[in-house]
Design an enzyme around this catalytic site. Sequence first.
Site, PDB file in Angstrom:
ATOM      1  N   TYR A  51      57.397  60.729  45.163  1.00 43.56           N
ATOM      2  CA  TYR A  51      57.757  60.758  43.736  1.00 43.56           C
ATOM      3  C   TYR A  51      58.029  59.341  43.261  1.00 43.56           C
ATOM      4  CZ  TYR A  51      57.986  64.911  40.948  1.00 43.56           C
ATOM      5  OH  TYR A  51      57.639  65.946  40.140  1.00 43.56           O
ATOM      6  N   GLU A  53      58.707  58.351  39.437  1.00 44.02           N
ATOM      7  CA  GLU A  53      58.834  58.223  37.977  1.00 44.02           C
ATOM      8  C   GLU A  53      59.352  56.836  37.630  1.00 44.02           C
ATOM      9  OE1 GLU A  53      61.238  61.455  36.640  1.00 44.02           O
ATOM     10  OE2 GLU A  53      59.645  62.907  36.969  1.00 44.02           O
ATOM     11  N   ASP A 228      38.956  55.413  22.274  1.00 43.26           N
ATOM     12  CA  ASP A 228      38.866  56.260  23.454  1.00 43.26           C
ATOM     13  C   ASP A 228      37.507  55.988  24.102  1.00 43.26           C
ATOM     14  OD1 ASP A 228      38.493  58.244  25.305  1.00 43.26           O
ATOM     15  OD2 ASP A 228      39.117  59.898  24.007  1.00 43.26           O
ATOM     16  N   THR A 257      39.094  57.688  30.623  1.00 44.18           N
ATOM     17  CA  THR A 257      39.155  58.388  31.894  1.00 44.18           C
ATOM     18  C   THR A 257      38.666  57.405  32.946  1.00 44.18           C
ATOM     19  OG1 THR A 257      36.918  59.211  31.563  1.00 44.18           O
ATOM     20  CG2 THR A 257      38.706  60.698  30.950  1.00 44.18           C
ATOM     21  N   LYS A 260      34.324  59.102  34.811  1.00 42.14           N
ATOM     22  CA  LYS A 260      32.974  59.353  34.254  1.00 42.14           C
ATOM     23  C   LYS A 260      32.092  58.159  34.623  1.00 42.14           C
ATOM     24  CE  LYS A 260      35.275  61.656  30.404  1.00 42.14           C
ATOM     25  NZ  LYS A 260      35.135  63.081  30.164  1.00 42.14           N
ATOM     26  N   ARG A 266      39.418  61.313  39.473  1.00 39.76           N
ATOM     27  CA  ARG A 266      39.818  62.024  38.246  1.00 39.76           C
ATOM     28  C   ARG A 266      41.103  61.395  37.747  1.00 39.76           C
ATOM     29  NH1 ARG A 266      36.392  66.459  37.058  1.00 39.76           N
ATOM     30  NH2 ARG A 266      37.428  66.739  35.079  1.00 39.76           N
TER      31      ARG A 266
END
Length: 452
Positions: A51, A53, A228, A257, A260, A266
Amino acid sequence: LDVIAQVEPRVAAVIGQELADQRSSLKLIASENYASPAVLLAMGNWFSDKYAEGTPGRRFYAACQNVDTVERLAAEHARELFGADHAYVQPHSGIDANLVAFWSILAHRVESPALAEAGVKNVDALTDADWAQLRRALGDQRMLGMSLDAGGHLTHGFRPNISGKMFEQSSYGTDPATGLIDYAALRARAREFRPLILLAGYSAYPRRVDFAAMREIADEVGATLLVDMAHFAGLVAGKVLTGDFDPVPHADVVTTTTHKSLRGPRGGMVLCTEEYAPSVDRGCPMVLGGPLPQVMAAKAVALAEARRPEFATYAEQVVANARALADQLLRRGARLVTGGTDNHLVLVDVGGFGLTGRQAEAALLDAGLVTNRNTVPADPNGPWYTSGIRLGTPALTTRGLGEADLAEVGDLIVDVLASTQSDGDSKVRYRLEPAVAERVRARATELVDAHP
Ligand code: PLP
């Protein structure tokens, strides 16, 4: 797979089947690619158990020293690759990257004028009364993005996505005669609508976008320019899109992203100017769950790959292949939105073959060609059945197919579409001549086998 099979053999089997399926078909989905073994392996490791954060050096959890290293590496590669002031590599997907961008632009705007007035400098210091004032201020906020049927994405202010509820939305389309963005009409709409965010970028527009023109329009109406680049990030990374067509020097905030045309894991990413960095870095916990360190490791690997000279060669080939595909489709009489392409995708209006997008997609799949249906501007069949097929070359180019191969793929596509008939009035049922399906499938197999 053997290790997985010891626990749940059906999962091991279906992973193997997915590999076999992706290997044996011509993958023409414009948003898909094949990540390298290094990228895939960087995702399957012990970072998954951690973890973290917060941001590097400022975590809400202990023992994040290795996550700090990997996140800093990914951000450094992203800044260097794209020439950005700041990179935030935590978003789990493109939608998440856009959410981070929306909220950070809102927070930044509100922090600057409205909160200065209220004597508050930082969102973290807001009282409940400040938040109430903020919500009222945000209620009027507007976003101007590309319309869905012209190639915009759901997150660009449309109803099925939260962006359509967060903002009062208006859209710009394309010139009905040319299919190209009409910058004069866009400027007029922006002047009238006065958006907080001018959003440029697309999922299905086969041309370059003039980001210098977008910057001028944003400045004229006092909007933040958000780009974007999810679809074409690989072409920016590979320096195919430069000057006015490179969003990074022109935009305030850029989202993308990583999976692509950029060919990474991903995930998503936000690039921005120094001015927006503090609000972008609040992505987690503002709208994101804890970062996925194993995916940030894979992003670092993919971005390192994209900084190599071979990646620029790849990006050039993606565009050359798309052009070869478009040229052959045109030669064979297909109708293409905008009459061609200058990026990685081609949009075929299959209404010219008397088919819906849904029928064309299914018939092509029967013949071993994986594509996806897509709306075309002013689509008479709507977003479910559609009248278009979107084709992209990033994945086949990764496999090593070249222009002659893509021209042949153009032939195979027309062979299938011309041999498919709509079944009565149905927008779904169709009949594809079995002999054509068989011949095209056999040739598709030969093509992929030649590029394993
Ligand atoms: N933005 C654009 C332009 C896209 O095309 C997509 C994906 O299709 C997204 C955002 C969303 O990306 P993701 O599926 O990773 O959330």
